[in-house]
Design a protein around this motif. Structure first.
Motif, PDB file in Angstrom:
ATOM      1  N   GLY A  52       0.832  -1.281  -0.089  1.00 54.27           N
ATOM      2  CA  GLY A  52      -0.095   0.004   0.085  1.00 54.27           C
ATOM      3  C   GLY A  52       0.784   1.229   0.128  1.00 54.27           C
ATOM      4  O   GLY A  52       0.183   2.382   0.052  1.00 54.27           O
ATOM      5  N   GLU A  53       2.087   1.185  -0.122  1.00 53.23           N
ATOM      6  CA  GLU A  53       2.871   2.523  -0.191  1.00 53.23           C
ATOM      7  C   GLU A  53       2.788   2.974  -1.359  1.00 53.23           C
ATOM      8  O   GLU A  53       2.639   2.482  -2.567  1.00 53.23           O
ATOM      9  CB  GLU A  53       4.624   2.154   0.181  1.00 53.23           C
ATOM     10  N   ILE A  54       2.697   4.381  -1.437  1.00 46.92           N
ATOM     11  CA  ILE A  54       2.473   5.207  -2.969  1.00 46.92           C
ATOM     12  C   ILE A  54       3.556   6.090  -2.880  1.00 46.92           C
ATOM     13  O   ILE A  54       4.345   6.855  -1.913  1.00 46.92           O
ATOM     14  CB  ILE A  54       1.308   6.103  -2.491  1.00 46.92           C
ATOM     15  N   TRP A  55       4.147   6.077  -4.367  1.00 43.24           N
ATOM     16  CA  TRP A  55       5.207   6.803  -4.527  1.00 43.24           C
ATOM     17  C   TRP A  55       4.701   7.572  -5.737  1.00 43.24           C
ATOM     18  O   TRP A  55       4.050   7.364  -6.414  1.00 43.24           O
ATOM     19  CB  TRP A  55       6.426   5.889  -5.083  1.00 43.24           C
ATOM     20  N   ILE A  56       5.550   8.833  -5.765  1.00 40.07           N
ATOM     21  CA  ILE A  56       5.474   9.666  -6.829  1.00 40.07           C
ATOM     22  C   ILE A  56       6.856   9.929  -7.671  1.00 40.07           C
ATOM     23  O   ILE A  56       7.785   9.944  -6.828  1.00 40.07           O
ATOM     24  CB  ILE A  56       4.576  10.825  -6.754  1.00 40.07           C
ATOM     25  N   ILE A  57       6.643   9.419  -8.688  1.00 34.11           N
ATOM     26  CA  ILE A  57       7.935   9.927  -9.656  1.00 34.11           C
ATOM     27  C   ILE A  57       7.823  10.896 -10.788  1.00 34.11           C
ATOM     28  O   ILE A  57       6.897  10.606 -11.572  1.00 34.11           O
ATOM     29  CB  ILE A  57       8.451   8.380 -10.464  1.00 34.11           C
ATOM     30  N   GLU A  58       8.556  11.933 -10.862  1.00 35.72           N
ATOM     31  CA  GLU A  58       8.495  12.828 -11.874  1.00 35.72           C
ATOM     32  C   GLU A  58       9.572  12.585 -12.853  1.00 35.72           C
ATOM     33  O   GLU A  58      10.803  12.537 -12.297  1.00 35.72           O
ATOM     34  CB  GLU A  58       8.765  14.346 -11.255  1.00 35.72           C
ATOM     35  N   CYS A  59       9.440  12.691 -14.084  1.00 36.34           N
ATOM     36  CA  CYS A  59      10.521  12.454 -14.996  1.00 36.34           C
ATOM     37  C   CYS A  59      10.734  13.523 -15.654  1.00 36.34           C
ATOM     38  O   CYS A  59      10.076  14.399 -15.838  1.00 36.34           O
ATOM     39  CB  CYS A  59       9.814  11.317 -16.181  1.00 36.34           C
ATOM     40  N   LYS A  60      12.077  13.924 -15.346  1.00 36.62           N
ATOM     41  CA  LYS A  60      12.598  15.191 -15.971  1.00 36.62           C
ATOM     42  C   LYS A  60      13.796  15.043 -17.234  1.00 36.62           C
ATOM     43  O   LYS A  60      14.963  14.102 -16.873  1.00 36.62           O
ATOM     44  CB  LYS A  60      13.479  16.103 -14.984  1.00 36.62           C
ATOM     45  N   SER A  61      13.633  15.639 -18.238  1.00 37.60           N
ATOM     46  CA  SER A  61      14.171  15.171 -19.692  1.00 37.60           C
ATOM     47  C   SER A  61      15.457  16.046 -19.746  1.00 37.60           C
ATOM     48  O   SER A  61      16.304  15.993 -20.639  1.00 37.60           O
ATOM     49  CB  SER A  61      13.412  15.000 -20.807  1.00 37.60           C
ATOM     50  N   SER A  62      15.526  17.110 -18.933  1.00 38.60           N
ATOM     51  CA  SER A  62      16.325  18.167 -19.318  1.00 38.60           C
ATOM     52  C   SER A  62      16.538  19.182 -18.150  1.00 38.60           C
ATOM     53  O   SER A  62      15.609  19.099 -17.343  1.00 38.60           O
ATOM     54  CB  SER A  62      15.935  18.942 -20.596  1.00 38.60           C
ATOM     55  N   ARG A  63      17.446  19.990 -18.203  1.00 39.57           N
ATOM     56  CA  ARG A  63      17.649  21.154 -16.990  1.00 39.57           C
ATOM     57  C   ARG A  63      16.685  21.982 -17.335  1.00 39.57           C
ATOM     58  O   ARG A  63      16.143  22.423 -16.368  1.00 39.57           O
ATOM     59  CB  ARG A  63      19.105  21.708 -17.478  1.00 39.57           C
ATOM     60  N   ALA A  64      16.244  22.612 -18.480  1.00 40.42           N
ATOM     61  CA  ALA A  64      15.284  23.369 -18.632  1.00 40.42           C
ATOM     62  C   ALA A  64      13.798  22.782 -18.214  1.00 40.42           C
ATOM     63  O   ALA A  64      13.076  23.418 -17.614  1.00 40.42           O
ATOM     64  CB  ALA A  64      15.055  23.643 -20.282  1.00 40.42           C
ATOM     65  N   ASP A  65      13.600  21.441 -18.488  1.00 36.84           N
ATOM     66  CA  ASP A  65      12.546  20.853 -17.840  1.00 36.84           C
ATOM     67  C   ASP A  65      12.295  20.763 -16.474  1.00 36.84           C
ATOM     68  O   ASP A  65      11.244  20.968 -15.780  1.00 36.84           O
ATOM     69  CB  ASP A  65      12.483  19.381 -18.588  1.00 36.84           C
ATOM     70  N   PHE A  66      13.353  20.851 -15.772  1.00 35.74           N
ATOM     71  CA  PHE A  66      13.397  20.810 -14.435  1.00 35.74           C
ATOM     72  C   PHE A  66      13.228  22.157 -13.848  1.00 35.74           C
ATOM     73  O   PHE A  66      12.328  22.360 -12.727  1.00 35.74           O
ATOM     74  CB  PHE A  66      14.608  20.083 -13.714  1.00 35.74           C
ATOM     75  N   ARG A  67      13.952  22.915 -14.356  1.00 32.96           N
ATOM     76  CA  ARG A  67      13.751  24.591 -13.996  1.00 32.96           C
ATOM     77  C   ARG A  67      12.620  25.090 -14.113  1.00 32.96           C
ATOM     78  O   ARG A  67      11.813  25.720 -13.389  1.00 32.96           O
ATOM     79  CB  ARG A  67      14.908  25.141 -14.459  1.00 32.96           C
ATOM     80  N   ALA A  68      11.515  24.434 -14.927  1.00 29.61           N
ATOM     81  CA  ALA A  68      10.466  24.708 -15.602  1.00 29.61           C
ATOM     82  C   ALA A  68       9.278  24.360 -14.187  1.00 29.61           C
ATOM     83  O   ALA A  68       8.180  24.897 -14.375  1.00 29.61           O
ATOM     84  CB  ALA A  68       9.883  24.639 -16.746  1.00 29.61           C
ATOM     85  N   ASP A  69       9.611  23.188 -13.655  1.00 29.14           N
ATOM     86  CA  ASP A  69       8.791  22.699 -12.608  1.00 29.14           C
ATOM     87  C   ASP A  69       8.672  23.424 -11.455  1.00 29.14           C
ATOM     88  O   ASP A  69       9.635  23.295 -10.432  1.00 29.14           O
ATOM     89  CB  ASP A  69       9.082  21.303 -12.502  1.00 29.14           C
TER      90      ASP A  69
END
Length: 151
Positions: A52-69
């Motif tokens: 029942g443990e819940i994980w969230i995984i955010e996928c980042k494909s680039s530096r710009a993608d991460f900075r925009a989040d």
């Protein structure tokens, strides 16, 4: 029979999500991509473990993608553990150390850093688990009956 989309037809974040879904399955977690949590907040992948443990995984494909989040911290209240999934070329020093980390590609992923455990409140866990189950059922129904009413 379902056809698999070739990697060449997927966006970089979708490629990471596909590999992560495979890696999560190996860890005995079932996952859903693009899991809606509330208006304007959607997890790239949400995973539910056999206990029942819940994980969230955010996928980042680039530096710009991460900075925009700018919303990633809003996900923390919706999971027991929070991870990033990036490819091997991603500058991982950008990612907060208090989060988990996977290195992934279109075929799998490897956990590099375990995420801290922040246990969800029972009522929140129940709500999220039911939302996960209902979203899974809707998506399966769409595959089984693409022209179905109300889908």
């Amino acid at each position: 029979m379902m056809m698999q989309t070739p990697l060449s037809d997927l966006a970089p974040g979708q490629i990471l999500a596909r590999g992560m879904a495979r890696a999560l399955s190996d860890l005995r977690y079932d996952s859903l991509p693009e899991m809606k949590l509330r208006p304007r907040l959607r997890a790239d992948l949400m995973a539910l473990g056999h206990k029942g443990e819940i994980w969230i995984i955010e996928c980042k494909s680039s530096r710009a993608d991460f900075r925009a989040d700018k919303k990633w911290q809003g996900y923390l209240e919706w999971c027991d553990r929070y991870f990033w999934a990036v490819d091997s070329d991603f500058p991982t020093d950008l990612l907060p150390e208090e989060t988990g980390l996977f290195i992934a590609d279109g075929y799998g992923g490897e956990m590099i850093r375990e995420a801290p455990f922040h246990k969800l409140a029972p009522a929140r866990r129940r709500t999220i688990t039911l939302d996960f189950a209902r979203a899974s059922a809707r998506r399966l129904q769409q595959v089984c009956d693409p022209g179905g009413v109300g889908l």
